[in-house]
Structure formats: structure tokens, C-alpha cells
Design a protein around this motif. Structure first.
Motif, PDB file in Angstrom:
ATOM      1  N   ASP A 126      31.286  52.685  39.159  1.00  0.00           N
ATOM      2  CA  ASP A 126      29.846  53.202  39.547  1.00  0.00           C
ATOM      3  C   ASP A 126      29.848  54.980  40.815  1.00  0.00           C
ATOM      4  N   MET A 127      30.820  54.473  41.367  1.00  0.00           N
ATOM      5  CA  MET A 127      31.490  56.456  42.141  1.00  0.00           C
ATOM      6  C   MET A 127      30.819  57.486  40.963  1.00  0.00           C
ATOM      7  N   THR A 182      21.186  53.891  40.457  1.00  0.00           N
ATOM      8  CA  THR A 182      22.330  52.945  39.702  1.00  0.00           C
ATOM      9  C   THR A 182      20.614  51.978  39.664  1.00  0.00           C
ATOM     10  N   GLY A 217      35.310  44.058  41.760  1.00  0.00           N
ATOM     11  CA  GLY A 217      34.261  44.466  42.019  1.00  0.00           C
ATOM     12  C   GLY A 217      34.149  45.953  42.686  1.00  0.00           C
ATOM     13  N   GLU A 218      36.202  45.747  43.187  1.00  0.00           N
ATOM     14  CA  GLU A 218      35.946  46.804  43.225  1.00  0.00           C
ATOM     15  C   GLU A 218      37.011  47.954  42.830  1.00  0.00           C
ATOM     16  N   ASP A 255      42.170  45.580  48.217  1.00  0.00           N
ATOM     17  CA  ASP A 255      41.940  45.528  47.193  1.00  0.00           C
ATOM     18  C   ASP A 255      42.139  44.825  46.232  1.00  0.00           C
ATOM     19  N   LEU A 292      34.739  47.945  40.299  1.00  0.00           N
ATOM     20  CA  LEU A 292      33.301  48.261  39.463  1.00  0.00           C
ATOM     21  C   LEU A 292      32.396  49.482  40.811  1.00  0.00           C
ATOM     22  N   LYS A 293      33.160  49.184  42.112  1.00  0.00           N
ATOM     23  CA  LYS A 293      33.128  50.090  43.224  1.00  0.00           C
ATOM     24  C   LYS A 293      33.596  51.327  42.008  1.00  0.00           C
ATOM     25  N   HIS A 294      34.285  51.962  42.011  1.00  0.00           N
ATOM     26  CA  HIS A 294      34.888  53.400  41.287  1.00  0.00           C
ATOM     27  C   HIS A 294      33.540  53.451  40.247  1.00  0.00           C
TER      28      HIS A 294
END
Length: 161
Positions: A44-45, A61, A37-38, A27, A40-42
Motif C-alpha cells: 500500500d505504501m 486507497t 499484513g506487514e 514483522d 500488505l502495508k508495504h
């Protein structure tokens, strides 16, 4: 847009979500800092969980703004993401996310980031649908709703440019 009949108001606490995830070397960069970015992924989730809990439908989104990386997250940290719904309008929902990193050896928790994520609820045909209104029972809920309304108006204004 799908009808808003039979939608009951919901309290923001009904859709609150918290996700906890451990950060690993995959990560992060070679120095051990977790990629933005990692994170941001979480973000968004967890925001998506809140949006889907509130709308009880698919939600996508449409914007992510006011993302602030305040402190680094390191390999080995536990990343905790707390998300709540602040504002709803027709089919759109603003979700606020707060990220904290915990050094599990020392127990020290640090606020590492914040973000506002906007989702739109979609019906079974992929068309925007009405979402339940928010039941604003506390002063905090009312303040966050008004602040979210201002941010949403600003987003819509910026889209028209």
C-alpha cells in the motif's frame, strides 16, 4: 470533481517507485514467516507513492485486489517492492506492485507476491480530482493499460451489486 485543465500526460516511468525494506522478527510469526499484513502495508505504501507522484496530490486507497502471496518472506530477507501505474480514469489510478524477497547471504531473489491497488486523487478540499492521462509509448504500456481498464470495469461492476 476538480478540473482537468493544465494536466499534461505522463509516462508510467515518471511515477515508478521501488521500496526496499529489511524484514525483522517483529514483522513475523514465531516460525519466522513475515505476516501477510506487514507485506500488505508495504504494498500500500509503495503504491501510494506512485499514485501521488502521478497525481501530484493526496491520493487514497480505494481497493486492493488480485493480491497473491506466491512464496513466503522470511525474517532477515530484504523485501523489494516495485510499483508502476497501469491505468488512469478521471480521478482513479490502478497501480501494479511486484514483491521480491532477497536472501542477502545467498543473493537469491524470489518473486513472493503481486497486487493491484486502486487509488483516487483528492484535491485540497478532499474531493476527487482529475489526474493526468497516461502517455502510452511502448507495447507493454498499452497492454497494461488495456488490462487495467478491464479490471477497473470489473471493479465498478462489482461495486454496483
Amino acid at each position: 470533481m476538480s478540473s482537468e485543465s493544465n494536466l499534461r500526460e505522463k509516462n508510467p516511468s515518471e511515477s515508478h517507485a521501488e521500496v526496499i525494506v529489511r524484514m525483522f522478527p517483529s514483522d513475523a510469526n514465531p516460525a519466522g514467516n513475515v505476516f501477510g499484513g506487514e507485506i500488505l502495508k508495504h504494498i500500500d505504501m509503495v503504491a501510494g507513492i506512485v499514485a501521488q507522484r502521478h497525481s501530484q496530490s493526496n491520493a487514497v486507497t480505494v481497493s486492493m485486489d488480485s493480491v497473491n502471496f506466491l512464496k513466503p518472506v522470511f525474517v532477515g530477507n530484504v523485501l523489494s517492492l516495485n510499483a508502476r501505474i497501469n491505468y488512469v480514469h478521471n480521478s482513479s489510478m490502478e497501480i501494479e506492485v511486484r514483491a521480491e524477497a532477497e536472501d542477502i547471504v545467498t543473493g537469491i531473489r524470489t518473486v513472493t507476491g503481486t497486487a493491484f491497488v486502486t487509488f483516487v486523487a483528492l484535491d485540497k478540499n478532499g474531493k476527487p480530482m482529475h489526474v493526468p492521462k497516461l502517455s502510452l509509448k511502448t507495447d507493454e504500456d498499452r497492454v497494461k493499460f488495456e488490462e487495467g481498464k478491464i479490471r477497473m470495469e470489473k471493479r465498478l461492476k462489482n461495486r454496483q451489486k
